[in-house]
Design a protein around this motif. Sequence first.
Motif, mmCIF file in Angstrom:
data_model
loop_
_atom_site.group_PDB
_atom_site.id
_atom_site.type_symbol
_atom_site.label_atom_id
_atom_site.label_comp_id
_atom_site.label_asym_id
_atom_site.label_seq_id
_atom_site.Cartn_x
_atom_site.Cartn_y
_atom_site.Cartn_z
ATOM 1 N N PRO A 222 1.159 -1.269 0.604
ATOM 2 C CA PRO A 222 -0.239 0.121 -0.183
ATOM 3 C C PRO A 222 0.924 1.168 -0.049
ATOM 4 O O PRO A 222 0.957 2.388 -0.791
ATOM 5 C CB PRO A 222 -0.996 -0.420 1.292
ATOM 6 C CG PRO A 222 -0.868 -1.237 1.675
ATOM 7 C CD PRO A 222 0.744 -2.627 1.341
ATOM 8 N N LEU A 223 2.075 1.438 0.046
ATOM 9 C CA LEU A 223 2.576 2.370 0.533
ATOM 10 C C LEU A 223 3.386 3.308 -1.026
ATOM 11 O O LEU A 223 3.461 3.527 -0.986
ATOM 12 C CB LEU A 223 4.268 2.629 1.195
ATOM 13 C CG LEU A 223 4.266 1.900 2.454
ATOM 14 C CD1 LEU A 223 5.385 1.880 3.076
ATOM 15 C CD2 LEU A 223 3.494 2.990 3.133
ATOM 16 N N MET A 224 3.335 2.218 -2.080
ATOM 17 C CA MET A 224 3.387 2.370 -3.097
ATOM 18 C C MET A 224 2.468 3.357 -4.198
ATOM 19 O O MET A 224 2.935 3.044 -5.298
ATOM 20 C CB MET A 224 4.340 0.855 -4.251
ATOM 21 C CG MET A 224 5.317 -0.031 -3.271
ATOM 22 S SD MET A 224 6.382 1.489 -3.259
ATOM 23 C CE MET A 224 7.623 0.222 -1.656
ATOM 24 N N GLU A 225 1.143 3.576 -4.003
ATOM 25 C CA GLU A 225 0.901 3.573 -4.712
ATOM 26 C C GLU A 225 0.910 5.099 -5.179
ATOM 27 O O GLU A 225 0.856 6.112 -4.255
ATOM 28 C CB GLU A 225 -1.214 3.816 -3.624
ATOM 29 C CG GLU A 225 -2.002 4.611 -4.383
ATOM 30 C CD GLU A 225 -3.892 4.867 -3.294
ATOM 31 O OE1 GLU A 225 -4.718 5.254 -4.282
ATOM 32 O OE2 GLU A 225 -3.138 4.205 -2.227
ATOM 33 N N GLY A 226 0.657 4.902 -6.355
ATOM 34 C CA GLY A 226 0.997 6.361 -7.159
ATOM 35 C C GLY A 226 2.603 6.945 -6.843
ATOM 36 O O GLY A 226 2.750 8.031 -7.465
ATOM 37 N N VAL A 227 3.053 6.488 -6.651
ATOM 38 C CA VAL A 227 4.755 6.474 -6.040
ATOM 39 C C VAL A 227 5.688 6.621 -7.529
ATOM 40 O O VAL A 227 5.259 6.232 -8.430
ATOM 41 C CB VAL A 227 5.218 5.915 -5.421
ATOM 42 C CG1 VAL A 227 6.930 5.943 -4.741
ATOM 43 C CG2 VAL A 227 4.813 5.518 -3.796
ATOM 44 N N ASP A 228 5.923 7.460 -7.980
ATOM 45 C CA ASP A 228 7.482 7.166 -8.890
ATOM 46 C C ASP A 228 8.342 6.599 -8.441
ATOM 47 O O ASP A 228 9.451 6.300 -9.110
ATOM 48 C CB ASP A 228 7.152 8.436 -9.788
ATOM 49 C CG ASP A 228 8.698 8.499 -10.660
ATOM 50 O OD1 ASP A 228 8.135 8.685 -12.120
ATOM 51 O OD2 ASP A 228 9.797 9.170 -10.190
ATOM 52 N N THR A 229 8.932 7.120 -7.219
ATOM 53 C CA THR A 229 10.376 7.299 -7.727
ATOM 54 C C THR A 229 10.131 6.656 -5.546
ATOM 55 O O THR A 229 10.080 7.107 -4.683
ATOM 56 C CB THR A 229 11.074 7.890 -7.170
ATOM 57 O OG1 THR A 229 11.323 8.290 -8.561
ATOM 58 C CG2 THR A 229 12.254 7.990 -7.172
ATOM 59 N N VAL A 230 10.793 5.780 -5.114
ATOM 60 C CA VAL A 230 11.139 5.959 -3.828
ATOM 61 C C VAL A 230 12.896 5.483 -3.001
ATOM 62 O O VAL A 230 14.080 4.942 -4.257
ATOM 63 C CB VAL A 230 10.938 3.312 -3.698
ATOM 64 C CG1 VAL A 230 11.550 3.149 -2.330
ATOM 65 C CG2 VAL A 230 9.861 2.867 -4.003
ATOM 66 N N ILE A 231 12.856 5.976 -2.507
ATOM 67 C CA ILE A 231 13.989 6.154 -1.357
ATOM 68 C C ILE A 231 13.908 5.472 -0.601
ATOM 69 O O ILE A 231 13.581 5.972 0.474
ATOM 70 C CB ILE A 231 14.521 7.701 -1.300
ATOM 71 C CG1 ILE A 231 14.849 8.749 -2.584
ATOM 72 C CG2 ILE A 231 15.764 7.248 -0.484
ATOM 73 C CD1 ILE A 231 14.748 10.137 -2.209
ATOM 74 N N HIS A 232 15.022 4.093 -0.579
ATOM 75 C CA HIS A 232 15.063 3.332 0.411
ATOM 76 C C HIS A 232 15.909 3.323 0.935
ATOM 77 O O HIS A 232 17.761 2.468 0.933
ATOM 78 C CB HIS A 232 14.971 2.156 -0.256
ATOM 79 C CG HIS A 232 15.112 0.756 1.097
ATOM 80 N ND1 HIS A 232 13.612 0.725 1.548
ATOM 81 C CD2 HIS A 232 15.718 -0.420 1.017
ATOM 82 C CE1 HIS A 232 14.191 -0.268 2.248
ATOM 83 N NE2 HIS A 232 15.263 -0.961 1.895
ATOM 84 N N LEU A 233 16.432 3.704 2.408
ATOM 85 C CA LEU A 233 16.783 3.695 3.862
ATOM 86 C C LEU A 233 16.368 3.404 4.740
ATOM 87 O O LEU A 233 17.877 2.814 5.439
ATOM 88 C CB LEU A 233 16.929 5.183 4.290
ATOM 89 C CG LEU A 233 16.876 6.866 2.933
ATOM 90 C CD1 LEU A 233 16.824 8.156 3.442
ATOM 91 C CD2 LEU A 233 18.360 6.588 1.789
ATOM 92 N N ALA A 234 15.717 3.078 5.386
ATOM 93 C CA ALA A 234 15.169 1.868 6.197
ATOM 94 C C ALA A 234 16.319 0.652 6.254
ATOM 95 O O ALA A 234 16.861 0.042 5.337
ATOM 96 C CB ALA A 234 13.739 1.115 6.178
ATOM 97 N N GLY A 235 16.186 0.227 7.517
ATOM 98 C CA GLY A 235 16.611 -0.960 7.781
ATOM 99 C C GLY A 235 18.010 -1.069 9.093
ATOM 100 O O GLY A 235 18.035 0.538 9.080
#
Length: 258
Positions: free
Chosen positions: A58-71
């Motif tokens: 559900p986080l991806m709805e309408g998203v163009d780009t993910v900046i993935h920093l989590a972890g």
Amino acid sequence: MAQRRILITGATGGIGLLLSERLADDYEIVQHGRTPKNEEQERVLRKADLEQYSEVLPLMEGVDTVIHLAGAASPESEWDAVLSANIVGYRNVLEAAREAGVRRVVYASSNHAVGMYDRLEEWPVYPHHLPRADSFYGVSKAFGEILGRFYHDEYGIDVISLRIGWVAPDPLPADIELLKAMWLSEDDAERAFRRAVEADVRYGVYYTVSDNPDRRWDMTNTMLELGYRPQDSWVKRAGGEHVVEGGEPTPDDWPKGS
């Protein structure tokens, strides 16, 4: 033209907070995390366990780009921590991005994916060198780079992996020269992530540090392909550099304390 919608995972961390604030004028920012760090995040933070695919999609709805920093962010993280947060979590982010039709994923990799070259003082290090992790954390970051390559080749998602150095407001208190050499200023971090979002290149692994004259990691492709132009260096902050041929020795317990 509509603003790009950017999901920042791990928006409650140091770099996440920085980018959430600084990119907000130019992009529509979706902030993800677990524990809000300011009043804005109390209102807008999207909470999701990245180990649970049903919560990631559900986080991806309408998203163009993910900046993935989590972890798990510490080079001293144990295996169970990096397995769940950095390996399973990143796979879920990439798979959800694929299913939702996200254009690009910008992955926060790390110098620790090749940190054994640093421990053994086998410099310089280039992006084409084989992964050579210095820790379980580094192993997880090297795995993430390879996983991103697969998702790009197999599914056509743009994947830009930034091998981030040491981000800190002030590099001068560090007593390890290697840390100063890999310093990435907050302003240069913003510059690098902006270019990673906007550059025409569709895949790559890029060292990302500031313009430190004693850096050991080649950034030619970062500058040519992404258009990244670092403006800061720890030497400018210090007012000069004490030159040691070949660089000062790496601490025997590297990456502890890095």
